[in-house]
Design a protein around this motif. Structure first.
Motif, short mmCIF file in Angstrom:
data_model
loop_
_atom_site.label_atom_id
_atom_site.label_comp_id
_atom_site.label_asym_id
_atom_site.label_seq_id
_atom_site.Cartn_x
_atom_site.Cartn_y
_atom_site.Cartn_z
N LEU A 156 8.08 7.74 7.67
CA LEU A 156 8.45 8.76 6.69
C LEU A 156 9.97 8.93 6.70
O LEU A 156 10.52 9.74 7.43
N ASP A 157 10.63 8.13 5.87
CA ASP A 157 12.07 8.26 5.71
C ASP A 157 12.35 8.73 4.29
O ASP A 157 11.42 9.04 3.53
N LEU A 158 13.60 8.81 3.90
CA LEU A 158 13.98 9.35 2.60
C LEU A 158 13.29 8.64 1.45
O LEU A 158 12.76 9.29 0.54
N ASP A 159 13.25 7.31 1.46
CA ASP A 159 12.62 6.57 0.36
C ASP A 159 11.13 6.87 0.27
O ASP A 159 10.59 7.05 -0.82
N VAL A 160 10.47 6.93 1.40
CA VAL A 160 9.03 7.18 1.41
C VAL A 160 8.74 8.62 1.01
O VAL A 160 7.80 8.88 0.25
N VAL A 161 9.54 9.56 1.48
CA VAL A 161 9.35 10.96 1.09
C VAL A 161 9.49 11.10 -0.43
O VAL A 161 8.72 11.83 -1.07
N PRO A 199 0.83 -1.21 0.00
CA PRO A 199 0.00 0.00 0.00
C PRO A 199 0.86 1.25 0.00
O PRO A 199 1.91 1.30 0.63
N SER A 200 0.40 2.25 -0.70
CA SER A 200 1.13 3.52 -0.77
C SER A 200 1.04 4.24 0.58
O SER A 200 0.02 4.16 1.26
N PRO A 201 2.07 4.97 0.95
CA PRO A 201 2.05 5.72 2.21
C PRO A 201 1.30 7.05 2.10
O PRO A 201 1.26 7.81 3.06
N VAL A 202 0.70 7.34 0.93
CA VAL A 202 0.01 8.62 0.75
C VAL A 202 -1.31 8.43 0.00
O VAL A 202 -1.39 7.65 -0.94
#
Length: 141
Positions: free
Chosen positions: A50-55, A30-33
């Protein structure tokens, strides 16, 4: 076609998105946004770490929401369990571009990061996504 095309390009960007839909990330997770429009306000609901990859995954959706030229933007952080400096950077850059309202409640780890960095005195934090949406609506008048 990317997973964001339906949300961020073409005529869909000019219309209010329909009900919240869960997107899938590059790995099928699932997408984080989630992006939607509520009462004329762009709303992003973020979840997980929310880390660099997710941002980097969130940024295209955030840019599309900002391209809709909202008077204000609500970001629901109630589902975020961790945030690093890249997440703080994203929030500060967004704050500089629009009237940003963040909805909680914040996870204790995220709350502590905000306290340590002093960012909570800079950003508009609200106890709930509904309170953030109400505050955003007041800024649009």
């Amino acid at each position: 076609m990317t997973m964001y095309d339906a949300v961020t390009t073409g005529d869909d960007a000019a219309r209010e998105p329909g009900p919240k839909q869960q997107e899938s990330g590059a790995d099928g997770a699932p997408s984080p946004v989630f992006r939607e429009r509520r009462d004329g306000t762009e709303v992003l609901t973020l979840s997980g770490d929310l880390d660099l990859d997710v941002v980097d995954e969130i940024t295209p959706v955030l840019d599309a929401a900002l391209a809709a030229q909202p008077d204000s933007l609500v970001i629901d952080l109630s589902g975020v369990t961790f945030a690093d400096s890249s997440a703080l950077n994203m929030l500060l850059r967004t704050h500089a571009r629009t009237s940003l309202h963040l909805g909680g409640p914040l996870h204790p780890v995220v709350r502590r990061l905000f306290e340590i960095t002093g960012i909570e005195s800079v950003l508009n934090l609200h106890d709930s996504p509904a309170a953030a949406l109400q505050a955003a609506a007041r800024t649009q008048r």
